[in-house]
Design an enzyme around this catalytic site. Structure first.
Site, PDB file in Angstrom:
ATOM      1  CD  GLU A 168      -2.927  -0.960   2.191  1.00  0.00           C
ATOM      2  OE1 GLU A 168      -2.986   0.037   3.279  1.00  0.00           O
ATOM      3  OE2 GLU A 168      -3.725  -1.705   2.458  1.00  0.00           O
ATOM      4  CD  GLU A 366      -2.935  -5.817   4.403  1.00  0.00           C
ATOM      5  OE1 GLU A 366      -3.670  -5.158   4.924  1.00  0.00           O
ATOM      6  OE2 GLU A 366      -1.701  -5.767   4.294  1.00  0.00           O
TER       7      GLU A 366
HETATM    8  C1  BGP Z   1      -3.906  -2.259   5.994  1.00  0.00           C
HETATM    9  C2  BGP Z   1      -2.350  -2.182   6.223  1.00  0.00           C
HETATM   10  C3  BGP Z   1      -2.439  -3.174   7.506  1.00  0.00           C
HETATM   11  C4  BGP Z   1      -3.382  -3.231   8.642  1.00  0.00           C
HETATM   12  C5  BGP Z   1      -4.747  -2.890   8.174  1.00  0.00           C
HETATM   13  C6  BGP Z   1      -5.647  -2.828   9.027  1.00  0.00           C
HETATM   14  O1  BGP Z   1      -4.054  -0.904   5.079  1.00  0.00           O
HETATM   15  O2  BGP Z   1      -1.697  -2.714   5.226  1.00  0.00           O
HETATM   16  O3  BGP Z   1      -1.214  -2.645   7.850  1.00  0.00           O
HETATM   17  O4  BGP Z   1      -2.946  -2.317   9.624  1.00  0.00           O
HETATM   18  O5  BGP Z   1      -4.584  -1.870   6.975  1.00  0.00           O
HETATM   19  O6  BGP Z   1      -5.892  -1.195   9.110  1.00  0.00           O
HETATM   20  P1  BGP Z   1      -5.620  -0.885  10.844  1.00  0.00           P
HETATM   21  O7  BGP Z   1      -4.470  -1.680  11.373  1.00  0.00           O
HETATM   22  O8  BGP Z   1      -5.404   0.472  10.708  1.00  0.00           O
HETATM   23  O9  BGP Z   1      -7.188  -0.927  11.351  1.00  0.00           O
END
Ligand code: BGP
Length: 465
Positions: A168, A366
């Protein structure tokens, strides 16, 4: 009647995580500081309950048993990232031998367990000393990244055949240079564009190093290609949505997959007076070093409408000067994260890749749901009954399955994440894992109901519903 959702036999099933979020720094073991370590020292109050990157889930100490647990849960693949500042404590120069041992061992353990390692090189974690030099703003750091990447290919390339340059990369641009959510907490559109451009160049240079080394597998990038949906068919809403798509998706997607920047984006930045500094030879590097494979992160859609009010004349320029976010009535929300849940979005992304990005080989890298205070769902056996997570995954897998039947080249599904980990500013507020982690007794991991459910899905290569 029950419907069966079957997936191809060699479908990649697993989870994803990142170094800064799971390794923990309790044992620095020669690791240098990343921007997260520095920012936490400076402003611990910015992190939920004051919990910083020191106390993340201690994969560094427990990786052997964690990998065994992955095996028990049937994983066929696992994505993690290498910490640049662990491998190169100063970001450049000297390699930390303990980091080499650690990553070697993680890779070996995974392979021994029959789990394919997917290795990512950059997940929001710039080495602090390089950030002091400007981070991605600085062309020199771009070259340092390709050197770091080459070192990783040399050390680990004999056993890893799926590589990713970045996760990302738009996020450090937005969060670090527009919205004050990552260090260096700047609000500066001009710098944001330069940082974005340099990240793309860094990825292409790393791919170039990979190709120079020879056939060691495939290399890709992981993008959060959040689909943009316009409020209506009205041309002003359509235009707003197209601009959001250009800035947040096509910037990285077209450059990474097709090797070019959309001419409409270039024109837009030119009209705004925000074209980045570009060297001609860079554009050739970007053109010649496109990805073999694409990781798709998907959590929520982006809904957009035409601007309703003029921005404050003194406000610094922001992308939101060109469109407004649209809160669609009736949308479903995950209240803990504030993100909309819209399962069909994953299908729309995959169809778009099929139709406009030569059906590039891809996978869901993801997808997941962060929920607060999951202990309230503990049953008598001490298992968290996270039925909402099972429903969430099923809902998305059904659309992935539909995309497969329509010819999309999607090869796998990774949940975010294996075990509860540290979520940046949200620290341990929301939990995402198949496995819960007891923060007091770090070594205590307990599989949630979703973890056992997913094990069955993997075994049967699908599910019935
Ligand atoms: C994505 C990232 C992750 C993870 C996930 C969940 O954008 O690649 O690193 O953190 O989001 O988001 P958050 O942890 O901010 O709730």
């Amino acid at each position: 009647m029950l419907k069966s959702y079957e997936f191809p036999n060699d479908f990649w099933w697993g989870t994803a995580s990142s170094a800064a979020q799971m390794e923990g720094n309790d044992a620095m073991d020669g690791k240098g500081k990343s921007i997260w370590d520095h920012w936490y020292e400076k402003e611990p109050q910015r992190f939920h309950n004051g919990i910083g990157p020191q106390r993340t889930s201690q994969f560094y100490q427990h990786y052997k048993s964690d990998v065994l647990l992955m095996k028990e849960l049937g994983h066929t693949s696992f994505r993690f990232s290498i910490s640049w500042s662990r491998l190169f404590p100063e970001g450049t120069g000297r390699v930390n031998p303990k980091a080499v041992d650690f990553y070697n061992d993680v890779i070996d353990e995974l392979i021994k367990a029959g789990i394919e390692p997917f290795v990512n090189l950059y997940h929001f974690d710039m080495p602090f000393l390089l950030q002091e030099k400007g981070g991605w703003e600085n062309r020199e750091v771009v070259s340092e990244f390709s050197r770091y990447a080459r070192t990783c290919f040399e050390y680990f390339g004999n056993r890893v055949s799926k590589w990713f340059t970045q996760n990302e990369p738009i996020v450090p641009v937005e969060a670090g240079y527009l919205y004050d959510m990552h260090y260096p907490n700047q609000i500066d559109f001009k710098k944001a564009v330069q940082v974005g451009y340099h990240s793309i160049l860094a990825s292409a240079l790393a791919i170039n190093e990979f190709r120079k080394i020879g056939e060691i597998g495939k290399i890709g990038i992981i993008l959060n290609v959040t689909p943009s949906y316009a409020r209506s068919q009205h041309p002003a809403d359509q235009k707003a949505s197209r601009i959001a798509d250009l800035l947040f998706n096509r910037s990285f997607l077209d450059a990474s997959v097709k090797g070019v920047f959309p001419s409409e984006l270039v024109q837009l930045l030119k009209d705004l007076g925000y074209l980045p500094k570009v060297r001609k030879e860079d554009l050739i590097i970007i053109q010649e070093n496109t990805v073999d494979i694409l990781g798709v992160n998907y959590y929520q859609p982006r809904r957009v409408k035409a601007k309703e009010n003029l921005p404050h004349p003194q406000a610094p320029f922001m992308p939101e000067h060109l469109f407004d976010h649209y809160e669609m009535p009736g949308r479903r929300i995950n209240p803990y994260r504030g993100w909309e849940i819209y399962e069909k979005g994953i299908y729309d992304i995959l169809i778009n890749l099929r139709d406009h990005y030569h059906n590039i080989e891809c996978f869901v890298s993801e997808n997941g749901m962060g929920v607060e205070n999951e202990e309230r769902f503990l049953n008598e056996e001490g298992v968290i009954e996270d039925n909402y997570r099972i429903e969430f995954i099923k809902g998305h897998l059904k659309w992935v399955n539909q995309a497969l039947t329509e010819g999309c080249n999607v090869k796998g599904y990774h949940l975010w994440t294996f075990m509860d980990n540290w979520s940046w500013l949200n620290a341990y507020k929301n939990r995402y894992g198949f496995v819960s982690v007891n923060l007091e007794k770090q070594s205590e991991r307990t599989v949630k109901k979703s973890g056992w459910w997913f094990k069955r899905v993997i075994k049967e290569n699908g599910f019935m519903e």
